[in-house]
Design a protein around this motif. Structure first.
Motif, short mmCIF file in Angstrom:
data_model
loop_
_atom_site.label_atom_id
_atom_site.label_comp_id
_atom_site.label_asym_id
_atom_site.label_seq_id
_atom_site.Cartn_x
_atom_site.Cartn_y
_atom_site.Cartn_z
N LEU A 1 0.83 -1.20 0.00
CA LEU A 1 0.00 0.00 0.00
C LEU A 1 0.87 1.25 0.00
O LEU A 1 0.57 2.24 -0.68
CB LEU A 1 -0.93 0.01 1.21
CG LEU A 1 -2.04 -1.05 1.20
CD1 LEU A 1 -2.76 -1.08 2.54
CD2 LEU A 1 -3.03 -0.79 0.07
N SER A 2 1.96 1.20 0.76
CA SER A 2 2.88 2.35 0.80
C SER A 2 3.51 2.58 -0.57
O SER A 2 3.64 3.72 -1.02
CB SER A 2 3.96 2.07 1.86
OG SER A 2 4.89 3.12 1.89
N ALA A 3 3.88 1.48 -1.23
CA ALA A 3 4.47 1.59 -2.57
C ALA A 3 3.46 2.17 -3.56
O ALA A 3 3.78 3.03 -4.38
CB ALA A 3 4.94 0.22 -3.06
N LEU A 4 2.22 1.72 -3.44
CA LEU A 4 1.16 2.21 -4.32
C LEU A 4 0.92 3.70 -4.10
O LEU A 4 0.75 4.47 -5.06
CB LEU A 4 -0.12 1.42 -4.05
CG LEU A 4 -1.26 1.54 -5.06
CD1 LEU A 4 -0.79 1.21 -6.47
CD2 LEU A 4 -2.40 0.61 -4.66
N ASN A 5 0.92 4.10 -2.85
CA ASN A 5 0.74 5.52 -2.52
C ASN A 5 1.88 6.35 -3.11
O ASN A 5 1.66 7.44 -3.66
CB ASN A 5 0.70 5.68 -0.99
CG ASN A 5 0.16 7.04 -0.58
OD1 ASN A 5 -0.55 7.70 -1.32
ND2 ASN A 5 0.50 7.46 0.62
N GLU A 6 3.09 5.82 -3.02
CA GLU A 6 4.25 6.55 -3.54
C GLU A 6 4.21 6.64 -5.06
O GLU A 6 4.53 7.67 -5.65
CB GLU A 6 5.54 5.85 -3.09
CG GLU A 6 6.80 6.62 -3.40
CD GLU A 6 6.83 8.03 -2.83
OE1 GLU A 6 7.58 8.87 -3.37
OE2 GLU A 6 6.11 8.32 -1.85
N ILE A 7 3.77 5.55 -5.71
CA ILE A 7 3.62 5.57 -7.18
C ILE A 7 2.64 6.68 -7.57
O ILE A 7 2.92 7.50 -8.45
CB ILE A 7 3.10 4.20 -7.69
CG1 ILE A 7 4.17 3.13 -7.58
CG2 ILE A 7 2.62 4.33 -9.15
CD1 ILE A 7 3.65 1.70 -7.78
N GLY A 8 1.50 6.71 -6.90
CA GLY A 8 0.50 7.73 -7.20
C GLY A 8 1.00 9.13 -6.93
O GLY A 8 0.74 10.06 -7.72
N ASN A 9 1.73 9.27 -5.85
CA ASN A 9 2.27 10.58 -5.48
C ASN A 9 3.26 11.08 -6.53
O ASN A 9 3.23 12.25 -6.93
CB ASN A 9 2.95 10.46 -4.11
CG ASN A 9 3.19 11.82 -3.47
OD1 ASN A 9 2.54 12.81 -3.82
ND2 ASN A 9 4.11 11.88 -2.55
N ILE A 10 4.14 10.20 -6.99
CA ILE A 10 5.14 10.58 -8.00
C ILE A 10 4.47 10.94 -9.32
O ILE A 10 4.81 11.95 -9.96
CB ILE A 10 6.16 9.44 -8.19
CG1 ILE A 10 7.08 9.36 -6.95
CG2 ILE A 10 6.99 9.65 -9.45
CD1 ILE A 10 7.97 8.15 -6.90
N ILE A 11 3.50 10.12 -9.73
CA ILE A 11 2.81 10.39 -11.00
C ILE A 11 2.01 11.70 -10.92
O ILE A 11 2.07 12.54 -11.83
CB ILE A 11 1.88 9.21 -11.37
CG1 ILE A 11 2.72 7.97 -11.70
CG2 ILE A 11 0.99 9.56 -12.56
CD1 ILE A 11 1.90 6.72 -11.95
N ALA A 12 1.30 11.89 -9.82
CA ALA A 12 0.52 13.12 -9.65
C ALA A 12 1.45 14.33 -9.58
O ALA A 12 1.16 15.40 -10.14
CB ALA A 12 -0.34 13.04 -8.39
N GLY A 13 2.58 14.17 -8.88
CA GLY A 13 3.55 15.26 -8.76
C GLY A 13 4.12 15.65 -10.12
O GLY A 13 4.30 16.84 -10.40
#
Length: 205
Positions: A113-125
Protein backbone atom coordinates in the motif's frame (compact mmCIF):
# COMPACT_ATOMS: atom_id res chain seq x y z
CA UNK A 1 -10.82 38.97 -16.30
CA UNK A 2 -14.12 37.57 -17.45
CA UNK A 3 -15.36 34.54 -15.58
CA UNK A 4 -15.30 31.22 -17.39
CA UNK A 5 -18.45 29.20 -17.99
CA UNK A 6 -17.56 25.50 -18.18
CA UNK A 7 -20.79 24.76 -20.06
CA UNK A 8 -19.78 27.13 -22.85
CA UNK A 9 -16.08 26.48 -23.45
CA UNK A 10 -15.13 27.17 -27.04
CA UNK A 11 -12.83 24.88 -29.06
CA UNK A 12 -9.78 27.04 -28.47
CA UNK A 13 -10.17 26.93 -24.68
CA UNK A 14 -10.74 23.21 -24.78
CA UNK A 15 -7.68 22.68 -27.01
CA UNK A 16 -5.59 24.43 -24.34
CA UNK A 17 -7.00 22.19 -21.61
CA UNK A 18 -6.37 19.17 -23.83
CA UNK A 19 -2.76 20.23 -24.39
CA UNK A 20 -2.28 20.63 -20.64
CA UNK A 21 -3.57 17.08 -20.31
CA UNK A 22 -1.20 15.79 -22.99
CA UNK A 23 1.89 17.39 -21.49
CA UNK A 24 0.96 16.32 -17.97
CA UNK A 25 0.38 12.71 -19.02
CA UNK A 26 3.70 12.70 -20.90
CA UNK A 27 5.54 13.89 -17.80
CA UNK A 28 3.76 11.28 -15.71
CA UNK A 29 4.78 8.54 -18.16
CA UNK A 30 8.42 9.56 -17.88
CA UNK A 31 8.21 9.53 -14.07
CA UNK A 32 6.54 6.11 -14.08
CA UNK A 33 9.12 4.74 -16.51
CA UNK A 34 11.97 5.88 -14.26
CA UNK A 35 10.25 4.50 -11.17
CA UNK A 36 9.86 0.95 -12.48
CA UNK A 37 13.02 1.17 -14.62
CA UNK A 38 11.22 0.07 -17.77
CA UNK A 39 10.57 1.91 -21.01
CA UNK A 40 6.88 2.71 -21.25
CA UNK A 41 4.89 3.75 -24.29
CA UNK A 42 1.93 6.03 -23.80
CA UNK A 43 -1.15 6.23 -25.96
CA UNK A 44 -2.48 9.70 -26.71
CA UNK A 45 -4.49 10.60 -23.61
CA UNK A 46 -8.21 11.19 -23.89
CA UNK A 47 -9.20 14.53 -22.36
CA UNK A 48 -12.80 15.32 -21.48
CA UNK A 49 -14.71 17.80 -19.34
CA UNK A 50 -17.28 15.66 -17.56
CA UNK A 51 -19.85 15.82 -14.82
CA UNK A 52 -18.82 13.91 -11.70
CA UNK A 53 -21.65 11.43 -12.13
CA UNK A 54 -20.28 10.38 -15.54
CA UNK A 55 -16.67 9.84 -14.46
CA UNK A 56 -17.33 6.64 -12.51
CA UNK A 57 -18.77 5.03 -15.66
CA UNK A 58 -15.49 5.67 -17.49
CA UNK A 59 -13.49 3.83 -14.81
CA UNK A 60 -15.68 0.75 -14.96
CA UNK A 61 -18.82 1.76 -13.11
CA UNK A 62 -19.68 3.20 -9.70
CA UNK A 63 -19.22 -0.17 -7.96
CA UNK A 64 -15.85 -1.10 -9.49
CA UNK A 65 -12.95 -1.24 -7.04
CA UNK A 66 -10.30 1.39 -7.74
CA UNK A 67 -7.39 3.12 -6.06
CA UNK A 68 -7.90 6.84 -5.59
CA UNK A 69 -5.13 9.23 -4.54
CA UNK A 70 -6.46 12.66 -3.64
CA UNK A 71 -4.42 15.85 -3.32
CA UNK A 72 -5.64 19.30 -2.34
CA UNK A 73 -4.13 22.11 -4.42
CA UNK A 74 -3.09 25.49 -3.04
CA UNK A 75 -1.01 28.46 -4.09
CA UNK A 76 -2.03 30.24 -7.31
CA UNK A 77 -4.43 27.36 -8.04
CA UNK A 78 -7.13 26.17 -5.65
CA UNK A 79 -8.88 22.87 -6.01
CA UNK A 80 -8.24 19.16 -5.95
CA UNK A 81 -6.56 16.58 -8.08
CA UNK A 82 -7.23 12.88 -8.00
CA UNK A 83 -5.28 10.07 -9.63
CA UNK A 84 -7.24 6.84 -10.06
CA UNK A 85 -6.07 3.39 -11.04
CA UNK A 86 -8.14 0.40 -12.05
CA UNK A 87 -7.62 -2.66 -9.86
CA UNK A 88 -5.61 -4.64 -12.45
CA UNK A 89 -3.37 -1.64 -13.16
CA UNK A 90 -2.66 -1.11 -9.45
CA UNK A 91 -1.71 -4.77 -9.07
CA UNK A 92 0.56 -4.65 -12.09
CA UNK A 93 2.47 -1.58 -10.87
CA UNK A 94 3.03 -3.02 -7.38
CA UNK A 95 4.03 -6.38 -8.86
CA UNK A 96 6.61 -4.78 -11.17
CA UNK A 97 7.98 -2.49 -8.48
CA UNK A 98 8.21 -5.09 -5.70
CA UNK A 99 8.58 -8.31 -7.69
CA UNK A 100 5.28 -9.80 -6.55
CA UNK A 101 2.34 -11.61 -8.13
CA UNK A 102 -0.68 -10.02 -6.50
CA UNK A 103 -4.11 -10.02 -8.10
CA UNK A 104 -6.36 -8.97 -5.22
CA UNK A 105 -6.43 -5.84 -3.08
CA UNK A 106 -7.02 -8.03 -0.01
CA UNK A 107 -3.52 -9.46 -0.43
CA UNK A 108 -1.83 -6.04 -0.20
CA UNK A 109 0.49 -5.61 2.79
CA UNK A 110 1.29 -2.26 4.41
CA UNK A 111 4.44 -2.17 2.27
CA UNK A 112 2.44 -2.76 -0.92
CA UNK A 113 0.00 0.00 0.00
CA UNK A 114 2.88 2.35 0.80
CA UNK A 115 4.47 1.59 -2.57
CA UNK A 116 1.16 2.21 -4.32
CA UNK A 117 0.74 5.52 -2.52
CA UNK A 118 4.25 6.55 -3.54
CA UNK A 119 3.62 5.57 -7.18
CA UNK A 120 0.50 7.73 -7.20
CA UNK A 121 2.27 10.58 -5.48
CA UNK A 122 5.14 10.58 -8.00
CA UNK A 123 2.81 10.39 -11.00
CA UNK A 124 0.52 13.12 -9.65
CA UNK A 125 3.55 15.26 -8.76
CA UNK A 126 4.90 14.94 -12.30
CA UNK A 127 1.53 16.03 -13.67
CA UNK A 128 1.32 19.07 -11.39
CA UNK A 129 4.91 20.02 -12.10
CA UNK A 130 4.19 20.18 -15.83
CA UNK A 131 1.04 22.24 -15.19
CA UNK A 132 3.04 24.65 -13.05
CA UNK A 133 5.81 24.97 -15.67
CA UNK A 134 3.36 25.47 -18.52
CA UNK A 135 1.34 28.16 -16.75
CA UNK A 136 4.12 29.70 -14.65
CA UNK A 137 1.77 29.42 -11.67
CA UNK A 138 2.81 28.29 -8.20
CA UNK A 139 0.97 25.10 -7.26
CA UNK A 140 1.52 23.26 -4.00
CA UNK A 141 -0.13 19.97 -3.17
CA UNK A 142 -1.13 18.48 0.15
CA UNK A 143 0.11 15.13 1.41
CA UNK A 144 -1.68 12.55 -0.74
CA UNK A 145 -4.62 10.68 0.74
CA UNK A 146 -5.05 7.19 -0.70
CA UNK A 147 -8.18 5.09 -0.58
CA UNK A 148 -9.19 1.74 -2.09
CA UNK A 149 -12.94 1.71 -2.54
CA UNK A 150 -15.71 1.67 -5.10
CA UNK A 151 -15.31 4.38 -7.74
CA UNK A 152 -18.61 6.04 -6.81
CA UNK A 153 -17.60 6.37 -3.15
CA UNK A 154 -14.15 7.75 -3.97
CA UNK A 155 -15.52 10.29 -6.45
CA UNK A 156 -18.15 11.46 -3.97
CA UNK A 157 -15.44 13.26 -1.95
CA UNK A 158 -14.48 15.88 -4.58
CA UNK A 159 -18.08 15.91 -5.88
CA UNK A 160 -19.40 17.03 -2.49
CA UNK A 161 -16.55 19.48 -1.97
CA UNK A 162 -16.87 21.13 -5.36
CA UNK A 163 -20.55 20.62 -6.10
CA UNK A 164 -21.17 24.13 -4.84
CA UNK A 165 -18.95 25.75 -7.52
CA UNK A 166 -19.70 23.46 -10.45
CA UNK A 167 -20.25 19.85 -11.32
CA UNK A 168 -17.57 19.38 -13.96
CA UNK A 169 -14.02 18.07 -13.77
CA UNK A 170 -11.25 17.71 -16.34
CA UNK A 171 -10.61 13.99 -16.88
CA UNK A 172 -7.37 12.92 -18.54
CA UNK A 173 -7.53 9.22 -19.35
CA UNK A 174 -4.05 7.76 -19.96
CA UNK A 175 -2.92 4.33 -21.07
CA UNK A 176 0.65 3.35 -20.30
CA UNK A 177 2.25 0.22 -21.76
CA UNK A 178 0.42 -2.34 -23.85
CA UNK A 179 -1.31 -5.73 -23.79
CA UNK A 180 -0.89 -7.55 -20.47
CA UNK A 181 1.26 -4.73 -19.07
CA UNK A 182 -1.28 -2.03 -19.85
CA UNK A 183 -1.91 0.45 -17.06
CA UNK A 184 -5.02 2.62 -17.18
CA UNK A 185 -4.67 5.79 -15.14
CA UNK A 186 -7.12 8.62 -14.74
CA UNK A 187 -6.15 12.14 -13.73
CA UNK A 188 -9.06 14.18 -12.49
CA UNK A 189 -8.29 17.88 -12.20
CA UNK A 190 -10.82 19.93 -10.29
CA UNK A 191 -9.73 23.57 -10.07
CA UNK A 192 -12.07 26.25 -8.77
CA UNK A 193 -13.64 28.39 -11.50
CA UNK A 194 -11.31 31.23 -10.56
CA UNK A 195 -8.38 28.85 -11.02
CA UNK A 196 -9.61 27.86 -14.49
CA UNK A 197 -9.53 31.57 -15.32
CA UNK A 198 -5.96 31.84 -14.02
CA UNK A 199 -4.79 28.78 -15.97
CA UNK A 200 -6.25 30.03 -19.25
CA UNK A 201 -5.16 33.65 -18.80
CA UNK A 202 -1.61 32.58 -17.85
CA UNK A 203 -1.21 31.13 -21.34
CA UNK A 204 -2.71 34.13 -23.07
CA UNK A 205 -6.36 33.10 -23.36
Amino acid sequence: MSSINLDQLDNMHFDVLREIGNIGAGNATTALSQLINTKIDMNVPKVELLEFKDISEIVGGAESLVVGILLTLEGDIDGMMMFMLEQSSAHHLVNVLLGKELDNFEDFTEMDLSALNEIGNIIAGAYLSSLSSLTNLRITASIPYMSIDMAGAILSVPAIEFGKIGDKALLIQSQFGEDETEVNGYFILIPSLESYNKILSSIGM
